[in-house]
Design a protein around this motif. Sequence first.
Motif, short mmCIF file in Angstrom:
data_model
loop_
_atom_site.label_atom_id
_atom_site.label_comp_id
_atom_site.label_asym_id
_atom_site.label_seq_id
_atom_site.Cartn_x
_atom_site.Cartn_y
_atom_site.Cartn_z
N ASP A 220 12.72 28.48 -88.84
CA ASP A 220 13.56 28.65 -89.92
C ASP A 220 13.81 30.07 -90.21
O ASP A 220 15.00 30.31 -90.74
CB ASP A 220 13.19 27.67 -91.31
CG ASP A 220 13.46 26.21 -91.06
OD1 ASP A 220 14.33 25.90 -90.03
OD2 ASP A 220 12.97 25.17 -91.83
N ASN B 171 17.21 32.09 -90.12
CA ASN B 171 17.87 32.60 -91.23
C ASN B 171 17.96 34.16 -91.27
O ASN B 171 18.99 34.86 -91.43
CB ASN B 171 16.95 32.50 -92.34
CG ASN B 171 17.05 30.83 -93.10
OD1 ASN B 171 18.16 30.21 -92.76
ND2 ASN B 171 15.99 30.53 -93.66
N ALA C 149 16.27 24.81 -86.13
CA ALA C 149 16.47 24.89 -87.41
C ALA C 149 17.57 23.85 -87.88
O ALA C 149 17.52 23.24 -89.02
CB ALA C 149 16.94 26.26 -87.78
N GLN D 256 17.45 21.03 -90.65
CA GLN D 256 18.53 20.76 -91.55
C GLN D 256 19.20 19.51 -91.45
O GLN D 256 19.41 18.92 -92.47
CB GLN D 256 19.76 21.78 -91.33
CG GLN D 256 20.80 21.84 -92.57
CD GLN D 256 20.36 22.10 -93.90
OE1 GLN D 256 19.62 23.36 -94.13
NE2 GLN D 256 20.59 21.35 -94.89
#
Length: 138
Positions: free
Chosen positions: A23, A27, A83, A87
């Motif tokens: 993650d 990001n 990721a 989500q």
Amino acid sequence: MELPKNWHEQHKASLSLGSRVADAVANGMGSWSFIIIQTILVVVWMGLNLIAYVSHWDPYPFILLNLLFSTQAAYAAPIIMMAQNRQNERDRVQAQADYKTNIDAKIEIEALAIQLNSMEVDKLDKIIRMLEEMEKKA
């Protein structure tokens, strides 16, 4: 007394180290900072190889730079997909929590409607009795 964790805190606490790292990488790679820093590094890399006085470690057409980008893409794609999968799982958990909240709210609203209706009927009964008493007195 500690408050119970909401769905987001519970989900975040359940993530493994690998999931948290994926993650963070996703990001970071999805930010303007990453794009700007990478652009600066590419421009510096190309500039140093074009004007190098002693040696060109990666002469034009920058094969080594292309290899680095390919390697970066090979690792970035699965990390970003991991990721995204998390989500999707977070969205599913949130939707389930929202659904449960909506069902609970519906049950409470229906109970309140029944209670208000009962109160209204009681009031109307009292008014009718009062009117009947007034008619008897008159």
